[in-house]
Write a protein that holds these residues in place. Structure first.
Motif, PDB file in Angstrom:
ATOM      1  N   VAL A  41      36.823  36.060  32.698  1.00 57.21           N
ATOM      2  CA  VAL A  41      37.823  36.886  32.540  1.00 57.21           C
ATOM      3  C   VAL A  41      37.770  37.897  31.535  1.00 57.21           C
ATOM      4  O   VAL A  41      36.774  38.160  30.666  1.00 57.21           O
ATOM      5  CB  VAL A  41      39.756  36.194  32.662  1.00 57.21           C
ATOM      6  CG1 VAL A  41      39.140  35.887  34.354  1.00 57.21           C
ATOM      7  CG2 VAL A  41      39.220  35.510  31.647  1.00 57.21           C
ATOM      8  N   GLY A  61      43.150  38.815  28.157  1.00 54.12           N
ATOM      9  CA  GLY A  61      45.131  38.922  28.784  1.00 54.12           C
ATOM     10  C   GLY A  61      45.060  38.632  29.456  1.00 54.12           C
ATOM     11  O   GLY A  61      46.230  38.607  30.752  1.00 54.12           O
ATOM     12  N   GLU A  62      43.801  37.780  30.744  1.00 52.58           N
ATOM     13  CA  GLU A  62      44.119  37.784  32.041  1.00 52.58           C
ATOM     14  C   GLU A  62      44.167  36.533  31.332  1.00 52.58           C
ATOM     15  O   GLU A  62      44.166  35.405  30.881  1.00 52.58           O
ATOM     16  CB  GLU A  62      42.649  37.821  32.880  1.00 52.58           C
ATOM     17  CG  GLU A  62      42.492  39.637  32.925  1.00 52.58           C
ATOM     18  CD  GLU A  62      41.952  40.056  33.925  1.00 52.58           C
ATOM     19  OE1 GLU A  62      41.398  41.015  34.396  1.00 52.58           O
ATOM     20  OE2 GLU A  62      41.091  39.580  33.890  1.00 52.58           O
ATOM     21  N   THR A  63      44.505  35.139  32.846  1.00 50.62           N
ATOM     22  CA  THR A  63      43.958  34.103  33.461  1.00 50.62           C
ATOM     23  C   THR A  63      42.881  33.227  33.429  1.00 50.62           C
ATOM     24  O   THR A  63      41.995  34.105  34.854  1.00 50.62           O
ATOM     25  CB  THR A  63      45.377  33.607  33.985  1.00 50.62           C
ATOM     26  OG1 THR A  63      46.363  34.215  33.807  1.00 50.62           O
ATOM     27  CG2 THR A  63      45.616  32.074  34.003  1.00 50.62           C
ATOM     28  N   HIS A  91      40.761  30.031  34.880  1.00 48.63           N
ATOM     29  CA  HIS A  91      40.860  29.118  36.449  1.00 48.63           C
ATOM     30  C   HIS A  91      39.266  28.008  35.373  1.00 48.63           C
ATOM     31  O   HIS A  91      38.684  28.540  35.614  1.00 48.63           O
ATOM     32  CB  HIS A  91      40.940  29.777  37.452  1.00 48.63           C
ATOM     33  CG  HIS A  91      41.846  30.747  37.899  1.00 48.63           C
ATOM     34  ND1 HIS A  91      43.445  30.793  37.576  1.00 48.63           N
ATOM     35  CD2 HIS A  91      42.255  32.084  37.258  1.00 48.63           C
ATOM     36  CE1 HIS A  91      44.247  31.464  37.869  1.00 48.63           C
ATOM     37  NE2 HIS A  91      43.609  32.532  37.384  1.00 48.63           N
ATOM     38  N   SER A 138      44.843  26.648  34.423  1.00 50.26           N
ATOM     39  CA  SER A 138      44.934  27.901  33.949  1.00 50.26           C
ATOM     40  C   SER A 138      45.332  27.446  32.880  1.00 50.26           C
ATOM     41  O   SER A 138      45.902  27.030  32.684  1.00 50.26           O
ATOM     42  CB  SER A 138      45.820  28.118  35.317  1.00 50.26           C
ATOM     43  OG  SER A 138      45.053  28.494  36.025  1.00 50.26           O
ATOM     44  N   PRO A 146      46.155  30.829  29.889  1.00 52.33           N
ATOM     45  CA  PRO A 146      45.703  32.189  29.647  1.00 52.33           C
ATOM     46  C   PRO A 146      44.972  32.708  28.197  1.00 52.33           C
ATOM     47  O   PRO A 146      44.500  31.904  27.569  1.00 52.33           O
ATOM     48  CB  PRO A 146      46.915  32.362  28.631  1.00 52.33           C
ATOM     49  CG  PRO A 146      48.133  31.348  29.042  1.00 52.33           C
ATOM     50  CD  PRO A 146      46.713  30.512  29.328  1.00 52.33           C
ATOM     51  N   VAL A 198      35.152  35.365  28.250  1.00 51.97           N
ATOM     52  CA  VAL A 198      36.490  36.311  27.781  1.00 51.97           C
ATOM     53  C   VAL A 198      35.778  36.860  27.159  1.00 51.97           C
ATOM     54  O   VAL A 198      35.516  37.331  26.680  1.00 51.97           O
ATOM     55  CB  VAL A 198      37.792  35.678  27.340  1.00 51.97           C
ATOM     56  CG1 VAL A 198      38.611  36.940  27.624  1.00 51.97           C
ATOM     57  CG2 VAL A 198      38.294  34.009  27.964  1.00 51.97           C
ATOM     58  N   LYS A 228      39.387  43.324  26.464  1.00 50.45           N
ATOM     59  CA  LYS A 228      40.159  44.042  26.740  1.00 50.45           C
ATOM     60  C   LYS A 228      40.006  45.530  27.262  1.00 50.45           C
ATOM     61  O   LYS A 228      39.534  45.984  26.606  1.00 50.45           O
ATOM     62  CB  LYS A 228      41.486  43.911  27.100  1.00 50.45           C
ATOM     63  CG  LYS A 228      42.799  44.928  27.832  1.00 50.45           C
ATOM     64  CD  LYS A 228      44.137  44.207  27.018  1.00 50.45           C
ATOM     65  CE  LYS A 228      45.365  45.042  27.933  1.00 50.45           C
ATOM     66  NZ  LYS A 228      46.686  44.898  27.288  1.00 50.45           N
TER      67      LYS A 228
END
Length: 333
Positions: free
Chosen positions: A108, A111-113, A115, A158, A160, A197, A200
């Motif tokens: 991801v 800033g997203e989540t 999973h 989930s 953050p 991650v 962004k």
């Protein structure tokens, strides 16, 4: 510090006790690659709020039966107490012998989540009902699900993703209140799972500066290109539509049409081109350029301090570039 601790105990005694118990338990939970088999000594069980209310109701019924010496009231009280004990056994057994293992975790952007996939295997011939997985203190947000006999169930955890890099999974709980909700049984576990991650992406608008590459004309066997480049001898595998039929009577052997197409310059996304920005801002801008270049189906390469990814395109190339940006170490660079 001691005064604040005493004040916290007096203000929220149950919460303080739960914090102490959770800290004691979690200190003994070890991170494992999985699968983790849940044995009886790993399952904890306590009454729920409804269970405490049920116990209070039984106590009132027992006092009433004793006061009036009513045998039917005694019978009903002990019958309900027996049902509660059987319920406690089934709640505890609903977790025993299941196996926990980590699933996939798709990358991801910051800033997203994220999973995390948790797979719960049930090797027994008995189905497991109303299992739920959650991070600590978030049990009320967990969505329960069933696991078929000798089957497997997929549950999502989930979290953050606030910063780029590797996001490590932490201690989680698997719980159940099956069958009547009188008792809450749970177990703690920590699997070796993590999520990548990416930085962004910066806002759209900035174009990457022109960089060196090799452009020009290249011959192609495909029809419908920019301009005609000549003929060549037929080779096995050439399509009939590429044959130059008008030259066949004159040359007595088939010739194939060749066309030339203009190749775009390779796009280099260079760290040094953003010297005026801070480290994280550079990574965000490079991430945006990677996404834009991939969307435009251009060949692009990435230059970072200590890392050089040759030009290319496609999902694998995009992932390699974004991974390099996500794991970039400014101190090492």
């Amino acid at each position: 510090m001691r005064f604040w601790l005493i004040f916290k105990i007096l203000l929220h005694p149950l919460r303080w006790a739960q914090d102490r118990i959770d800290a004691w338990v979690m200190a003994r939970v070890k991170r494992q690659p999985g699968p983790i088999a849940i044995t009886r000594n790993r399952v904890y069980i306590l009454p729920t709020r409804f269970g405490y209310f049920f116990a209070l109701m039984l106590l009132v019924m027992l006092l009433g039966a004793m006061n009036y010496s009513n045998s039917m009231a005694f019978l009903l009280t002990f019958l309900l107490a027996g049902i509660a004990l059987v319920c406690m056994h089934h709640t505890h057994a609903n977790l025993v012998s299941v196996q926990l293992r980590a699933g996939n975790c798709e990358p991801v952007f910051a800033g997203e989540t994220a999973h995390f996939e948790l797979r719960i295997d049930n090797p027994s011939p008995t189905p497991r009902y109303s299992l739920a997985a959650s991070w600590p203190r978030l049990e009320e947000h967990a969505v329960p699900g069933d696991v078929a006999a000798r089957g497997s169930g997929l549950f999502m955890l989930s979290l953050p993703a606030g910063h780029r890099g590797w996001l490590e999974g932490r201690v989680f709980s698997v719980s159940t209140e099956y069958p009547l909700g009188l008792f809450h049984a749970w177990t703690w576990a920590e699997l070796d799972m993590r999520c990548l991650v990416f930085p962004k992406p910066a806002a759209r608008g900035g174009e990457p500066p022109a960089a060196g590459g090799h452009g020009g004309l290249a011959s192609s066997d495909r029809s419908g290109q920019d301009e005609f480049a000549g003929l060549r001898s037929y080779r096995r595998g050439d399509t009939p539509r590429s044959i130059h039929w008008k030259s066949l009577p004159k040359l007595q052997h088939p010739m194939v049409k060749q066309f030339a197409e203009t190749l775009e310059q390779d796009l280099w996304l260079d760290w040094s081109a953003l010297a005026t920005l801070e480290v994280e801002a550079r990574l965000s801008q490079l991430t945006r350029w990677v996404l834009d270049a991939e969307a435009a189906r251009r060949n692009y390469g990435l230059r970072l301090p200590g890392t050089l990814i040759p030009p290319g395109r496609g999902d694998a190339h995009r992932f390699a570039c974004l991974k390099a940006l996500a794991l970039y170490d400014a101190d090492a660079g």
